[in-house]
Design a protein around this motif. Structure first.
Motif, mmCIF file in Angstrom:
data_model
loop_
_atom_site.group_PDB
_atom_site.id
_atom_site.type_symbol
_atom_site.label_atom_id
_atom_site.label_comp_id
_atom_site.label_asym_id
_atom_site.label_seq_id
_atom_site.Cartn_x
_atom_site.Cartn_y
_atom_site.Cartn_z
ATOM 1 N N SER A 44 0.833 -1.197 0.000
ATOM 2 C CA SER A 44 0.000 0.000 0.000
ATOM 3 C C SER A 44 0.869 1.247 0.000
ATOM 4 O O SER A 44 2.069 1.206 0.262
ATOM 5 C CB SER A 44 -0.907 -0.002 1.236
ATOM 6 N N GLU A 45 0.211 2.362 -0.278
ATOM 7 C CA GLU A 45 0.907 3.644 -0.268
ATOM 8 C C GLU A 45 1.471 3.931 1.112
ATOM 9 O O GLU A 45 2.541 4.514 1.245
ATOM 10 C CB GLU A 45 -0.078 4.737 -0.698
ATOM 11 N N GLY A 46 0.774 3.500 2.161
ATOM 12 C CA GLY A 46 1.242 3.749 3.520
ATOM 13 C C GLY A 46 2.560 3.051 3.816
ATOM 14 O O GLY A 46 3.441 3.614 4.476
ATOM 15 N N ALA A 47 2.724 1.824 3.323
ATOM 16 C CA ALA A 47 3.969 1.096 3.554
ATOM 17 C C ALA A 47 5.139 1.798 2.894
ATOM 18 O O ALA A 47 6.220 1.938 3.482
ATOM 19 C CB ALA A 47 3.838 -0.335 3.038
ATOM 20 N N VAL A 48 4.955 2.233 1.660
ATOM 21 C CA VAL A 48 6.007 2.946 0.949
ATOM 22 C C VAL A 48 6.358 4.233 1.675
ATOM 23 O O VAL A 48 7.531 4.612 1.796
ATOM 24 C CB VAL A 48 5.577 3.233 -0.513
ATOM 25 N N LEU A 49 5.356 4.919 2.188
ATOM 26 C CA LEU A 49 5.583 6.161 2.908
ATOM 27 C C LEU A 49 6.421 5.929 4.170
ATOM 28 O O LEU A 49 7.346 6.685 4.467
ATOM 29 C CB LEU A 49 4.244 6.804 3.282
ATOM 30 N N ILE A 50 6.099 4.860 4.894
ATOM 31 C CA ILE A 50 6.848 4.552 6.122
ATOM 32 C C ILE A 50 8.304 4.248 5.809
ATOM 33 O O ILE A 50 9.224 4.752 6.447
ATOM 34 C CB ILE A 50 6.193 3.364 6.856
ATOM 35 N N TRP A 51 8.531 3.417 4.796
ATOM 36 C CA TRP A 51 9.912 3.062 4.450
ATOM 37 C C TRP A 51 10.699 4.277 3.969
ATOM 38 O O TRP A 51 11.849 4.464 4.327
ATOM 39 C CB TRP A 51 9.913 1.970 3.384
ATOM 40 N N ASN A 52 10.049 5.110 3.159
ATOM 41 C CA ASN A 52 10.708 6.333 2.708
ATOM 42 C C ASN A 52 11.018 7.244 3.888
ATOM 43 O O ASN A 52 12.081 7.873 3.968
ATOM 44 C CB ASN A 52 9.826 7.073 1.695
ATOM 45 N N GLY A 53 10.098 7.306 4.836
ATOM 46 C CA GLY A 53 10.300 8.158 6.005
ATOM 47 C C GLY A 53 11.430 7.690 6.883
ATOM 48 O O GLY A 53 12.011 8.469 7.641
ATOM 49 N N GLU A 54 11.765 6.421 6.819
ATOM 50 C CA GLU A 54 12.874 5.875 7.591
ATOM 51 C C GLU A 54 14.187 5.910 6.813
ATOM 52 O O GLU A 54 15.193 5.345 7.251
ATOM 53 C CB GLU A 54 12.558 4.442 8.021
ATOM 54 N N GLY A 55 14.187 6.556 5.665
ATOM 55 C CA GLY A 55 15.415 6.722 4.910
ATOM 56 C C GLY A 55 15.727 5.610 3.942
ATOM 57 O O GLY A 55 16.845 5.535 3.427
ATOM 58 N N LYS A 56 14.775 4.712 3.688
ATOM 59 C CA LYS A 56 15.014 3.609 2.757
ATOM 60 C C LYS A 56 14.543 4.015 1.358
ATOM 61 O O LYS A 56 13.531 4.714 1.212
ATOM 62 C CB LYS A 56 14.270 2.345 3.201
ATOM 63 N N LYS A 57 15.250 3.566 0.357
ATOM 64 C CA LYS A 57 14.819 3.784 -1.016
ATOM 65 C C LYS A 57 14.004 2.581 -1.450
ATOM 66 O O LYS A 57 14.488 1.452 -1.428
ATOM 67 C CB LYS A 57 16.019 3.971 -1.938
ATOM 68 N N VAL A 58 12.778 2.819 -1.811
ATOM 69 C CA VAL A 58 11.859 1.745 -2.171
ATOM 70 C C VAL A 58 11.929 1.510 -3.675
ATOM 71 O O VAL A 58 11.731 2.436 -4.470
ATOM 72 C CB VAL A 58 10.422 2.098 -1.745
ATOM 73 N N VAL A 59 12.243 0.284 -4.060
ATOM 74 C CA VAL A 59 12.364 -0.078 -5.472
ATOM 75 C C VAL A 59 11.606 -1.373 -5.708
ATOM 76 O O VAL A 59 11.146 -2.017 -4.767
ATOM 77 C CB VAL A 59 13.851 -0.247 -5.874
ATOM 78 N N ASN A 60 11.477 -1.727 -6.983
ATOM 79 C CA ASN A 60 10.857 -3.006 -7.303
ATOM 80 C C ASN A 60 11.869 -3.905 -7.999
ATOM 81 O O ASN A 60 13.003 -3.508 -8.279
ATOM 82 C CB ASN A 60 9.598 -2.804 -8.157
ATOM 83 N N ILE A 61 11.456 -5.117 -8.294
ATOM 84 C CA ILE A 61 12.365 -6.089 -8.893
ATOM 85 C C ILE A 61 12.800 -5.666 -10.290
ATOM 86 O O ILE A 61 13.919 -5.953 -10.721
ATOM 87 C CB ILE A 61 11.696 -7.481 -8.921
ATOM 88 N N GLN A 62 11.923 -4.966 -10.996
ATOM 89 C CA GLN A 62 12.272 -4.511 -12.339
ATOM 90 C C GLN A 62 13.475 -3.572 -12.300
ATOM 91 O O GLN A 62 14.316 -3.584 -13.209
ATOM 92 C CB GLN A 62 11.067 -3.793 -12.976
#
Length: 478
Positions: free
Chosen positions: A41-59
């Protein structure tokens, strides 16, 4: 360096080719990227981004691999596709490491920027490796190493010995260990076999090889602490590496896990070591044997001054050494009656739970070595030997067993004693240690102090002042 959380072998190989590496979820704090292997969900991506992680996909991993370089992570179509997909499942994710200390924009949410949660101090880590070279696998070392985890997996059927405790008229017999909760296929169920087993007492003990490796791993961790370093609980059995000679070193460590030792860190590492022993060392065992349970109970209380005792605990020795150590402690205890009577009486009080022990020895299911020695009539006098029904009489009985009825069974003497008194040896050693008596040679360290208050035949009694880091130099007696 880059590492992402995707467990598929092909993607892992691509990450390693690109110069990154895959971490487990335990290293989440020091990761730089989270690779999505499912719908979030959008919320999960937001949390990870807020913790300084770069969110990417397998592609994104595949694109980097095809181009042979690390392409920018802010691939708007890919990220938007992730956050617009309904959250129907969650794929596996691991963590990564990066040395970057720059502010990272939260792509898709550009109202603020965050700094990575844990900054990696390369200079400190390199200094730690240099000053404590003996604790780590050298990068120039070409010796073949295997991890403690792999050893336990490959030897899962040899972690525990299932031994028939010897009686007076039956020789000791060792049989392959099987899980008592899972009956062996094809096993005999005849009445004769059942009656035969009813007359036997089966002891489950940790194999000598595993005892040695667990003890070496614990000593390595304690040396790591004495060097002023800690993992903060971030390690697994994969990080304890052994060569063919049995030497153990740390290896396969993630960047940034080595830190300066601070208050509470010893407890974190000890708790993690206990959990590792239960879940990763005895990987195929549903119920731990009593000898390792006693040792785990001891190291769980290391903050109370048992750390040096845990390195030389009697339950983690082989049969011969355990028997010799126990008898040496008993000789020391006997001399204490005249040389240090107040301590002698205090130890008797501490072990008062072993009062009225004769009733257990005389029970039908007791070990016949103990009963035979208790009932032995001296042909010269026509009388039985006298044994007081307290800890003093019990220790005297065990000494006579080793010297007479069980003199040819020293390697399984511990099992003979443990059939009636499973915790006696460990309890006795621990009480003697707490009163300042021990046989072990331990180098004097600057972490604690001691004062010698009794010397007898090379035995030193010490008064503990710093219970957490006390180290004492004693003469080896066994």
């Amino acid at each position: 360096m880059l590492s992402v959380g995707y467990t598929e072998l092909v993607s892992k190989r691509k990450i390693e080719v690109l110069g990154g590496f895959v971490l487990q979820s335990i290293d989440y704090d020091i990761c730089t990227h989270v690779a999505m292997a499912g719908d979030y969900s959008e919320g999960a991506v937001l949390i990870w981004n807020g913790e300084g992680k770069k969110v990417v996909n397998i592609q994104w991993i595949d694109d980097c691999y095809i181009k042979g370089i690390k392409i920018p992570e802010n691939d708007a179509p890919a990220i938007q596709a992730l956050i617009k997909t309904p959250a129907t499942s969650q794929g596996a994710r691991d963590t990564i490491v990066s040395t970057s200390k720059k502010l990272r924009p939260c792509y898709g949410y550009q109202r603020r920027s965050v700094r990575r949660k844990l900054e990696y101090d390369r200079a400190f880590e390199e200094k730690a490796y240099h000053l404590n070279h003996n604790l780590f696998v050298c990068k120039m070392d070409e010796t073949m190493y295997t991890s403690l985890r792999n050893y336990c997996k490959f030897n899962k059927d040899r972690l525990i010995l299932q031994t028939i405790t010897p009686q007076v008229k039956s020789p000791p017999e060792q049989i392959p260990w099987t899980n008592p909760l899972e009956p062996k296929e094809g096993a005999s169920t005849s009445t004769e076999e059942e009656e035969k087993n009813m007359c036997r007492h089966i002891s489950y003990t940790t194999s000598n090889e595993v005892k040695c490796k667990i003890r070496n791993a614990y000593v390595l961790l304690k040396n790591f602490h004495w060097a002023g370093l800690t993992f903060g609980g971030h390690f697994t059995s994969e990080n304890f590496l052994m060569d063919t000679c049995g030497n153990m070193r740390f290896g396969n460590l993630s960047k940034g896990v080595i830190n300066k030792l601070e208050d509470g860190d010893i407890e974190k590492d000890t708790d993690r070591f206990v959990k590792m022993t239960r879940e990763e060392v005895f990987v195929s065992v549903t119920t731990l044997p009593l000898d390792i349970i006693q040792w785990i109970e001891l190291i769980d209380r290391c903050a109370r001054g048992y750390d040096s005792l845990a390195e030389d605990y009697i339950t983690l020795k082989d049969g011969y050494r355990s028997a010799a150590h126990f008898m040496s402690l008993h000789n020391m205890f006997e001399k204490m009656e005249t040389t240090d009577n107040p301590t002698y009486e205090k130890i008797k009080t501490k072990l008062s739970k072993y009062t009225k022990w004769k009733k257990g020895v005389e029970a039908p299911d007791g070990n016949t070595h103990l009963k035979e020695t208790l009932d032995f009539i001296d042909p010269a006098t026509g009388r039985k030997a006298y044994y007081s029904d307290d800890i003093c009489g019990l220790l005297k009985l065990l000494r006579n067993i080793r010297q007479h009825s069980a003199r040819a069974k020293e390697d399984v003497f511990v099992l003979i004693v443990a059939q009636n008194f499973p915790r006696l040896m460990g309890d006795f050693q621990k009480v003697m240690f707490k009163q300042g008596y021990t046989l072990n040679i331990i180098p004097l360290a600057a972490f604690g102090q001691f004062t010698k208050s009794h010397t007898d035949s090379g035995i030193q009694k010490v008064d503990h002042e710093d219970s957490r880091h006390l180290q004492v130099t004693l003469k080896e007696l066994n």
